[in-house]
Design a protein around this motif. Structure first.
Motif, PDB file in Angstrom:
ATOM      1  N   PRO A 295       0.803  -1.242   0.000  1.00 24.26           N
ATOM      2  CA  PRO A 295       0.000   0.000   0.000  1.00 24.26           C
ATOM      3  C   PRO A 295       0.828   1.280   0.000  1.00 24.26           C
ATOM      4  CG  PRO A 295      -0.720  -1.529   1.730  1.00 24.26           C
ATOM      5  CD  PRO A 295       0.606  -2.002   1.243  1.00 24.26           C
ATOM      6  N   TYR A 296       2.162   1.154   0.157  1.00 23.31           N
ATOM      7  CA  TYR A 296       2.981   2.342   0.407  1.00 23.31           C
ATOM      8  C   TYR A 296       4.077   2.542  -0.641  1.00 23.31           C
ATOM      9  CZ  TYR A 296       0.590   1.510   4.788  1.00 23.31           C
ATOM     10  OH  TYR A 296      -0.378   1.280   5.740  1.00 23.31           O
ATOM     11  N   VAL A 297       3.829   2.086  -1.859  1.00 21.30           N
ATOM     12  CA  VAL A 297       4.817   2.269  -2.927  1.00 21.30           C
ATOM     13  C   VAL A 297       4.316   3.214  -4.008  1.00 21.30           C
ATOM     14  CG1 VAL A 297       5.941   0.041  -2.535  1.00 21.30           C
ATOM     15  CG2 VAL A 297       4.018   0.191  -4.155  1.00 21.30           C
ATOM     16  N   ARG A 298       3.332   4.039  -3.669  1.00 20.81           N
ATOM     17  CA  ARG A 298       2.812   4.987  -4.655  1.00 20.81           C
ATOM     18  C   ARG A 298       3.844   6.068  -4.957  1.00 20.81           C
ATOM     19  NH1 ARG A 298      -2.190   3.873  -1.565  1.00 20.81           N
ATOM     20  NH2 ARG A 298      -3.561   2.724  -2.995  1.00 20.81           N
TER      21      ARG A 298
ATOM     22  N   THR B   2      -5.335  -7.018 -12.502  1.00 16.54           N
ATOM     23  CA  THR B   2      -6.507  -7.800 -12.119  1.00 16.54           C
ATOM     24  C   THR B   2      -6.332  -8.354 -10.705  1.00 16.54           C
ATOM     25  OG1 THR B   2      -6.949  -8.445 -14.395  1.00 16.54           O
ATOM     26  CG2 THR B   2      -7.875  -9.838 -12.678  1.00 16.54           C
ATOM     27  N   ASP B   3      -7.317  -8.113  -9.862  1.00 18.18           N
ATOM     28  CA  ASP B   3      -7.314  -8.639  -8.488  1.00 18.18           C
ATOM     29  C   ASP B   3      -6.100  -8.193  -7.682  1.00 18.18           C
ATOM     30  OD1 ASP B   3      -9.703  -9.921  -8.916  1.00 18.18           O
ATOM     31  OD2 ASP B   3      -8.780 -11.815  -9.498  1.00 18.18           O
ATOM     32  N   TRP B   4      -5.561  -7.022  -7.991  1.00 15.88           N
ATOM     33  CA  TRP B   4      -4.426  -6.519  -7.201  1.00 15.88           C
ATOM     34  C   TRP B   4      -4.871  -6.241  -5.771  1.00 15.88           C
ATOM     35  CZ3 TRP B   4       0.463  -7.027  -7.855  1.00 15.88           C
ATOM     36  CH2 TRP B   4       1.367  -6.260  -7.113  1.00 15.88           C
ATOM     37  N   ALA B   5      -3.978  -6.449  -4.821  1.00 18.67           N
ATOM     38  CA  ALA B   5      -4.348  -6.390  -3.404  1.00 18.67           C
ATOM     39  C   ALA B   5      -4.651  -4.985  -2.908  1.00 18.67           C
ATOM     40  CB  ALA B   5      -3.220  -6.997  -2.561  1.00 18.67           C
ATOM     41  N   VAL B   6      -4.160  -3.965  -3.616  1.00 19.54           N
ATOM     42  CA  VAL B   6      -4.297  -2.579  -3.166  1.00 19.54           C
ATOM     43  C   VAL B   6      -5.106  -1.806  -4.205  1.00 19.54           C
ATOM     44  CG1 VAL B   6      -3.039  -0.453  -2.611  1.00 19.54           C
ATOM     45  CG2 VAL B   6      -2.088  -2.684  -1.967  1.00 19.54           C
ATOM     46  N   PRO B   7      -6.086  -1.023  -3.789  1.00 19.21           N
ATOM     47  CA  PRO B   7      -6.838  -0.233  -4.774  1.00 19.21           C
ATOM     48  C   PRO B   7      -5.963   0.820  -5.428  1.00 19.21           C
ATOM     49  CG  PRO B   7      -7.444   0.424  -2.539  1.00 19.21           C
ATOM     50  CD  PRO B   7      -6.583  -0.806  -2.410  1.00 19.21           C
ATOM     51  N   GLY B   8      -6.204   1.065  -6.706  1.00 19.38           N
ATOM     52  CA  GLY B   8      -5.473   2.116  -7.397  1.00 19.38           C
ATOM     53  C   GLY B   8      -5.922   3.493  -6.942  1.00 19.38           C
ATOM     54  N   ALA B   9      -5.022   4.464  -7.016  1.00 18.96           N
ATOM     55  CA  ALA B   9      -5.271   5.759  -6.385  1.00 18.96           C
ATOM     56  C   ALA B   9      -5.979   6.768  -7.276  1.00 18.96           C
ATOM     57  CB  ALA B   9      -3.950   6.354  -5.897  1.00 18.96           C
TER      58      ALA B   9
END
Length: 514
Positions: free
Chosen positions: A198-201, A424-431
């Protein structure tokens, strides 16, 4: 630099909307005192880790100076700066000039997302010798990359199989297999790297850069961003416009595009580069060994790929050259005109039943070394893109767009279109749909576009200038081939970039170099 097997690898990432309220409230505010009080302990650099690509420790610079490495502590979650920490790996070469001429540090990001600055900066260090006369040259592994809490997904054996899959499915069974393989890869990322995902944006990396600026002792961030590094730089300028010093964006990502638009732009860009390769080969005085006319060159490549789809040929033992690996290898060779000779030789070999050169080119794109070990560039690339990008594309959406992609590029269209299912089915929602790079109040940023760039098409430079805002972006055009402009060693480009970074004088907006 982008990986076409993932269509938006470094073509488009997005600002983290989930942190937008935090950003709006404290973009130029002070960092946690404990963070800014830390001291960087610079030491001789170790050999790169496998995640960074492996190999030997960086060789001394031509003047005998050694590269130095350090680790910066940063918050795992920038919304909780007193919580868990991660280490961010840095590398530097101290300035070669006198101290009274030193401007500060010049921070590099070479793109990806997912590329290791720890290995890339020493590899190209001599290209920046002029800049080193007034700057410490500095780069880093962004969070999720290499030694900076690197994302882990599949092992080497699994990645060999992953990159052998058919990424241009022709029927329902092949489409199902592609989706299953994608989900399996993404599930492995979640299983092994759940804490960091979740913290690699891009916004997280931009905030890390402002902490670096402070620890390096600079009032302003002087920056050189290439490919995805231009987007990272644009996001930084949006978050911290008052902290921007002298900055250059080269091989510019279009910050206005959605993932789909970015993939379509790459299809056009790589097709243009292939057209230019075919024209160059057949226009030489000697015969072109892979075709007598530009169209014949492209037709023979298309026939080869169709043949490989049904019947792969020997590649790098024990693997075979598949249609996907060949397409990936061809794309890699189009990143630089210097690679065109390898493409010609690789095609000659492949027509004779030997796929080794094209497979080696594909391996290079995928971060695989000669020992069969992979860096984590693919894992990091997917992780950043999927965390940044809100869009999640279905098979039906891809199929509806295939005609447009094929019209943009008969060779690369399917390849890039199907890459859109990668999250597809990535664990973190896109921002977000695309990043916000508006940077009112920033110092001028030199934005360099290359008319023949396959991976970050030329139009992106003008879009970046407009998005940065009035009085910020200064556009420079290079009429050339390959990905980026500065490393082409074109004298006009070098003079313009060096003139701004060393003397603070940007070229006249609209300058054209050829």
């Amino acid at each position: 630099m982008p990986n076409p097997s993932r269509p938006r690898a470094a073509v488009l990432t997005a600002t983290a909307v989930l942190l937008s309220s935090l950003v709006a409230g404290c973009g130029d505010g002070s960092q946690d005192e404990d963070l800014t009080a830390q001291k960087l302990s610079w030491k001789d650099c170790p050999a790169p880790s496998q995640s960074e690509g492996g190999g030997n420790a960086p060789s001394p610079l031509p003047d005998g100076d050694e590269w130095q490495c350090a680790t910066m502590q940063a918050p795992l979650d920038w919304s909780e700066p007193e919580g868990d920490r991660i280490g961010v790996a840095l590398i530097r070469a101290r300035t070669s000039g006198p101290d009274d001429r030193r401007i500060g540090s010049l921070l590099f990001n070479f793109g990806g997302p997912g590329g290791s600055g720890i290995t890339t900066l020493p590899a190209f260090g001599e290209d920046y010798a002029t800049l080193r006369t007034r700057y410490d040259l500095v780069s880093f592994d962004p969070r999720g990359v290499g030694r900076s809490a690197g994302v882990r997904c599949q092992n080497d054996e699994q990645l060999d199989a992953y990159f052998q899959q058919d990424m241009t499915p022709d029927d329902a069974a092949e489409r199902s297999t592609l989706l299953d393989d994608t989900k399996e890869f993404n599930a492995a990322c979640e299983k092994k790297s759940k804490k960091i995902l979740p913290y690699v944006r891009t916004t997280d990396a931009a905030r890390d850069m402002d902490l670096m600026r402070q620890l390096l002792g600079d009032d302003k961030l002087h920056y050189f961003g290439i490919s995805y590094g231009t987007e990272l730089g644009g996001v930084y300028a949006h978050l911290f416009p008052k902290n921007v010093g002298r900055a250059v964006f080269d091989a510019v990502v279009d910050p206005t595009q959605t993932p789909e638009q970015g993939a379509l732009g790459q299809a056009r860009g790589f097709q243009l580069a292939l057209d230019n390769f075919a024209e160059d080969c057949t226009s030489k005085t000697e015969d072109c060994p892979v075709g007598d006319t530009p169209q014949e060159v492209k037709d023979r490549i298309a026939t080869l790929l169709k043949t490989l789809d049904a019947e792969p040929i020997p590649g790098v033992f024990p693997r075979e050259l598949t249609q996907t690996a060949a397409t990936n290898g061809i794309a890699q060779s189009l990143y630089s005109k210097d690679f065109w000779e390898y493409l010609t030789e690789g095609l000659q070999q492949a027509y004779d039943g030997d796929g080794s050169i094209l497979m080696l080119l594909s391996d290079s794109m995928n971060g695989r070394n000669e020992n069969g070990e992979y860096s984590n560039i693919t894992a990091a690339n997917v992780s950043v893109n999927c965390a940044d990008d809100r869009a999640r594309y279905s098979v039906a959406q891809v199929e509806r767009r295939l005609p447009e992609f094929r019209a943009a590029s008969p060779l690369f269209g399917d390849f890039l279109a199907w890459g859109m299912v990668g999250c597809t089915d990535w664990a973190v929602p896109g921002a977000a749909d695309h990043p916000d790079v508006s940077a009112a109040g920033s110092a001028p940023i030199l934005v360099v576009g290359n008319t023949g760039d396959p991976a970050t098409p030329y139009e992106g430079a003008r879009k970046m200038v407009a998005a940065l805002g009035q009085g910020v972006g200064v556009e420079l055009t290079y009429e050339g081939q390959g990905h980026g402009a500065y490393d082409s060693k074109n004298k006009c480009v070098r003079a313009a970039v060096d003139g701004y970074l060393l003397n603070g004088r940007p070229p006249t907006a609209g300058t054209v170099c050829s």
